[in-house]
Structure formats: C-alpha cells, structure tokens
Design a protein around this motif. Structure first.
Motif, PDB file in Angstrom:
ATOM      1  N   THR A  21     -21.594 -43.671 -15.977  1.00 38.61           N
ATOM      2  CA  THR A  21     -22.047 -42.406 -16.583  1.00 38.61           C
ATOM      3  C   THR A  21     -20.955 -41.738 -17.389  1.00 38.61           C
ATOM      4  O   THR A  21     -21.222 -40.837 -18.167  1.00 38.61           O
ATOM      5  N   SER A  22     -19.677 -42.133 -17.187  1.00 39.49           N
ATOM      6  CA  SER A  22     -18.583 -41.515 -17.923  1.00 39.49           C
ATOM      7  C   SER A  22     -18.486 -42.131 -19.309  1.00 39.49           C
ATOM      8  O   SER A  22     -18.741 -43.319 -19.490  1.00 39.49           O
ATOM      9  N   PRO A  23     -18.135 -41.336 -20.330  1.00 38.73           N
ATOM     10  CA  PRO A  23     -18.053 -41.865 -21.682  1.00 38.73           C
ATOM     11  C   PRO A  23     -16.903 -42.845 -21.822  1.00 38.73           C
ATOM     12  O   PRO A  23     -15.865 -42.702 -21.183  1.00 38.73           O
ATOM     13  N   SER A  24     -17.095 -43.832 -22.661  1.00 44.29           N
ATOM     14  CA  SER A  24     -16.036 -44.802 -22.904  1.00 44.29           C
ATOM     15  C   SER A  24     -14.913 -44.155 -23.694  1.00 44.29           C
ATOM     16  O   SER A  24     -15.119 -43.133 -24.360  1.00 44.29           O
ATOM     17  N   ARG A 116     -13.867 -29.969 -24.481  1.00 44.41           N
ATOM     18  CA  ARG A 116     -13.278 -30.777 -23.398  1.00 44.41           C
ATOM     19  C   ARG A 116     -13.226 -29.983 -22.088  1.00 44.41           C
ATOM     20  O   ARG A 116     -13.461 -30.523 -21.018  1.00 44.41           O
ATOM     21  N   THR A 117     -12.915 -28.695 -22.177  1.00 44.36           N
ATOM     22  CA  THR A 117     -12.869 -27.863 -20.966  1.00 44.36           C
ATOM     23  C   THR A 117     -14.258 -27.739 -20.358  1.00 44.36           C
ATOM     24  O   THR A 117     -14.428 -27.817 -19.133  1.00 44.36           O
ATOM     25  N   LEU A 118     -15.251 -27.533 -21.210  1.00 43.44           N
ATOM     26  CA  LEU A 118     -16.626 -27.416 -20.712  1.00 43.44           C
ATOM     27  C   LEU A 118     -17.062 -28.710 -20.028  1.00 43.44           C
ATOM     28  O   LEU A 118     -17.752 -28.681 -18.995  1.00 43.44           O
ATOM     29  N   SER A 119     -16.653 -29.850 -20.581  1.00 43.13           N
ATOM     30  CA  SER A 119     -16.973 -31.137 -19.953  1.00 43.13           C
ATOM     31  C   SER A 119     -16.283 -31.273 -18.600  1.00 43.13           C
ATOM     32  O   SER A 119     -16.880 -31.744 -17.625  1.00 43.13           O
ATOM     33  N   LEU A 120     -15.003 -30.847 -18.526  1.00 41.34           N
ATOM     34  CA  LEU A 120     -14.270 -30.915 -17.259  1.00 41.34           C
ATOM     35  C   LEU A 120     -14.887 -30.008 -16.204  1.00 41.34           C
ATOM     36  O   LEU A 120     -14.807 -30.290 -15.002  1.00 41.34           O
ATOM     37  N   GLY A 122     -17.953 -29.642 -15.801  1.00 42.62           N
ATOM     38  CA  GLY A 122     -19.216 -30.238 -15.379  1.00 42.62           C
ATOM     39  C   GLY A 122     -20.421 -29.800 -16.172  1.00 42.62           C
ATOM     40  O   GLY A 122     -21.558 -29.969 -15.721  1.00 42.62           O
ATOM     41  N   ASP A 123     -20.206 -29.231 -17.354  1.00 39.71           N
ATOM     42  CA  ASP A 123     -21.315 -28.822 -18.201  1.00 39.71           C
ATOM     43  C   ASP A 123     -21.335 -29.676 -19.465  1.00 39.71           C
ATOM     44  O   ASP A 123     -20.380 -30.371 -19.775  1.00 39.71           O
ATOM     45  N   THR A 124     -22.431 -29.609 -20.200  1.00 36.27           N
ATOM     46  CA  THR A 124     -22.590 -30.419 -21.409  1.00 36.27           C
ATOM     47  C   THR A 124     -22.371 -29.554 -22.642  1.00 36.27           C
ATOM     48  O   THR A 124     -23.112 -28.581 -22.848  1.00 36.27           O
ATOM     49  N   PRO A 125     -21.374 -29.874 -23.478  1.00 37.25           N
ATOM     50  CA  PRO A 125     -21.117 -29.046 -24.669  1.00 37.25           C
ATOM     51  C   PRO A 125     -22.318 -28.932 -25.600  1.00 37.25           C
ATOM     52  O   PRO A 125     -22.532 -27.881 -26.206  1.00 37.25           O
ATOM     53  N   ALA A 126     -23.109 -29.994 -25.725  1.00 32.27           N
ATOM     54  CA  ALA A 126     -24.259 -29.960 -26.632  1.00 32.27           C
ATOM     55  C   ALA A 126     -25.365 -29.040 -26.133  1.00 32.27           C
ATOM     56  O   ALA A 126     -26.096 -28.451 -26.941  1.00 32.27           O
ATOM     57  N   SER A 132     -21.090 -18.558 -17.363  1.00 35.08           N
ATOM     58  CA  SER A 132     -19.736 -18.286 -16.855  1.00 35.08           C
ATOM     59  C   SER A 132     -18.777 -19.402 -17.255  1.00 35.08           C
ATOM     60  O   SER A 132     -17.623 -19.146 -17.619  1.00 35.08           O
ATOM     61  N   LYS A 133     -19.251 -20.649 -17.227  1.00 36.89           N
ATOM     62  CA  LYS A 133     -18.423 -21.777 -17.653  1.00 36.89           C
ATOM     63  C   LYS A 133     -18.181 -21.745 -19.159  1.00 36.89           C
ATOM     64  O   LYS A 133     -17.100 -22.110 -19.634  1.00 36.89           O
ATOM     65  N   ILE A 134     -19.185 -21.301 -19.898  1.00 37.79           N
ATOM     66  CA  ILE A 134     -19.013 -21.165 -21.346  1.00 37.79           C
ATOM     67  C   ILE A 134     -17.920 -20.149 -21.655  1.00 37.79           C
ATOM     68  O   ILE A 134     -17.041 -20.398 -22.492  1.00 37.79           O
TER      69      ILE A 134
END
Length: 336
Positions: A21-24, A116-120, A122-126, A132-134
C-alpha cells in the motif's frame, strides 16, 4: 490419481502476497517533483499579479516614519495618494525580483512540506478529511519556508519603501556587506511565527471551502470557478489572521542600522549626511515588542490593521490565481 498426488505433494499451495500500500520510491519522487514545480510556478504567477498592490500595502504598513530615504535630502516627502504610489512604470514591479525567485522557491517548499507532512499524519493530500491535520501540516509547511521567506521578505520590504530606484539585488548586496548573513535574516523570528500561523489557516480555509461548495457533479467550468473562489477566500482569511504580525514585521525589517550605499551601476548614496534626521540610521534598532508598543502608543490600535483593505483585495486576486495555477499544474503533471 498418482500424478495428481505427486504434483500436490511437490507443489504445495502458498498464500498470495498482499499488494503493497506504500508508494514506490519512483512514485513518491514523481509526486514531490509535481508538488515542487506546481508550487514554484503558482508562486511566481501570484507575485507577478499581486506586486503592485503589495507595494501599496507595505508602504501603508511602514508609515511615514519608516520610509526609506531619497537621494535628495532637501526635498520633503509629500503625502501620497493611491495613484502617486505608482509614479512611474518601474514602480509596478519594484521589489518583485527577489519575490519572483524567492516566492517561487518558497511556494515549492511550502507545498512539498505540506503534502508530505499530511501524508505522514495519515491523511491524503488529494482528499484530506481531518481539518486539524490540515492546519498542522500547513503550519509545518510555513515553518519550513523560513529559510527562504525571511531574507526575501526583508529585501522586498526595503525595496518597496525605498524612495529611489534601488533594485532588490542592490539592497541584498548592501545588507550582506554591512550586516552579513544575520542581517538578511533580521526579523526572522516574527516572520516564522507569521508564516506558521498564516499557512495553517491558509490550507485549512481552502480545503474547508472546497469541501463545502464543490461537488463531484460539477462541470470543469464550475470546478475552475469554485477553485478561484476558494483560493481567493483562503487568501483573505490568511491575511486577516496574521495582519497585525505582518505590520510589526514590516516595521521591524525596514529599520536601518547603517548608511547603505548602492555600488556598481548606481554609484550613488542611498543615505546622505545628517542634514536630515529622518535619514539618519538608527544606532540601536527596536525589538519586535518595542515596535509593537511604540506603534500602539503613537498611532493606536488602528495601526495594526492599516492596509488591510488593499491587502484583502490583493490576497483574493493573487491566491485565486495561485490555487488555480497549482491545481492545473498538478493535473498536468499528475494525470489521473
């Protein structure tokens, strides 16, 4: 039967390997590259559009006591109307050289750090779901831009309040010569606080607006118009939340501790002798708290919102275009 039994014995079944599930690394690199270039180009576009109004905002914030000198100290500085801020065509882009390069890089760092922070987290940037994470990711992105924003803001502010045709590069060279690297980062503390708070609200308000008014059934035209609207409103919310900090930052960074001279093609002094006290650089510059207290005591609460009107107009236009360019570039660089 015998063959089937041997085949079953020799080749036992194994459970299938679950897909990763992790991006290459390649996919992650492509995403970061798209973030970088989309952020860079959108930042440069925003500066080109918003610089004339930003010049007026900076001069209103700095106030008459903080205006930088003219080459002729015997000529008094008149009160300027709105149109007098643009006394010649070159004024429209005064101070834009440093921001076009600097804010392009700043925006690139901002969007890469935010995504990258949003991904770390656990949220999806798209399609983020946690506001709160945003906000937190936006604040981290704002702090990450400090290395670019502090010197860029200092050079831009001094170039915009200067009364002579001194370029951004000339002011940067002069600051480096007299104050070194520390001089270029003067006012960096309040700049980093402003950016952390401001960009937290920036991404939070943009995503909130998109999720509130956008629909999967929207046409391309409707989506584009709503992106423009959300981007513009996000810009106004951001500046309204940090404007008092920005006023203090502008006054802090436009203080002078030396008599700068622009060498090279200009070959002219920006400051003259003590014929005019207003042109004499300060021996001891005021701190952030001292500037805030002095501004409040001499000009009242209103000084912390001086220029907010023109800034709001600029913020709406610039950030509407900036978000539209960013979204368009991301679609172009990362086609679904």
């Amino acid at each position: 039967m015998f063959v089937n039994s041997n085949l079953h014995t020799l080749a036992p079944s194994t459970p299938p390997t679950p897909p990763s599930t992790s991006p290459s690394p390649i996919a992650l690199s492509n995403t970061m590259s798209a973030d970088f270039w989309a952020g860079y180009l959108s930042g440069a576009a925003g500066i080109l559009i918003g610089n004339p109004l930003d010049l007026v905002k900076t001069r209103l914030q700095a106030g008459s006591r903080h205006q930088s000198p003219t080459l002729n100290p015997t000529v008094p500085i008149p009160q300027q109307s709105f149109t007098r801020h643009f006394d010649r065509a070159g004024t429209l882009v005064r101070g834009a050289s440093a921001p076009i390069l600097g804010y392009g890089a700043l925006n690139a760092i901002l969007f890469v750090s935010y995504n990258r922070t949003l991904s770390l987290l656990g949220d999806t940037p798209a399609a983020p779901t946690s506001f709160s994470k945003i906000f937190l990711a936006g604040s981290v992105g704002g702090l990450a831009t400090f290395v670019v924003s502090a010197p860029t803001e200092l050079v831009k502010c001094r170039a915009q309040v200067w009364r002579d045709n001194a370029s951004s590069w000339a002011i940067a060279r002069d600051t480096w010569k007299h104050e070194g690297l520390r001089g270029l980062y003067y006012g960096g503390g309040i700049t980093s606080v402003r950016d952390a708070v401001g960009y937290g609200f920036y991404f939070w308000s943009y995503e909130w607006g998109k999720q509130t008014i956008c629909s999967p059934d929207d046409t391309d035209r409707q989506t584009a118009l709503k992106v423009l609207l959300c981007g513009g409103l996000a810009g106004i919310v951001t500046w309204a939340s940090i404007f008092p900090l920005d006023v203090v930052k502008t006054r802090l960074q436009t203080q002078l501790s030396h008599s700068p001279r622009i060498l090279g093609s200009e070959q002219r002094a920006l400051l003259h002798t003590e014929q005019d006290r207003n042109l004499t650089p300060q021996k001891s510059r005021l701190s952030t708290v001292q500037i805030a207290m002095q501004a409040y005591q001499t000009e009242g609460t209103g000084v912390f919102f001086r220029g907010l009107g023109i800034c709001s107009v600029r913020a709406f236009v610039v950030n509407a275009v900036q978000w539209a360019v960013y979204e368009w570039m991301m679609r172009l660089l990362q086609p679904q």
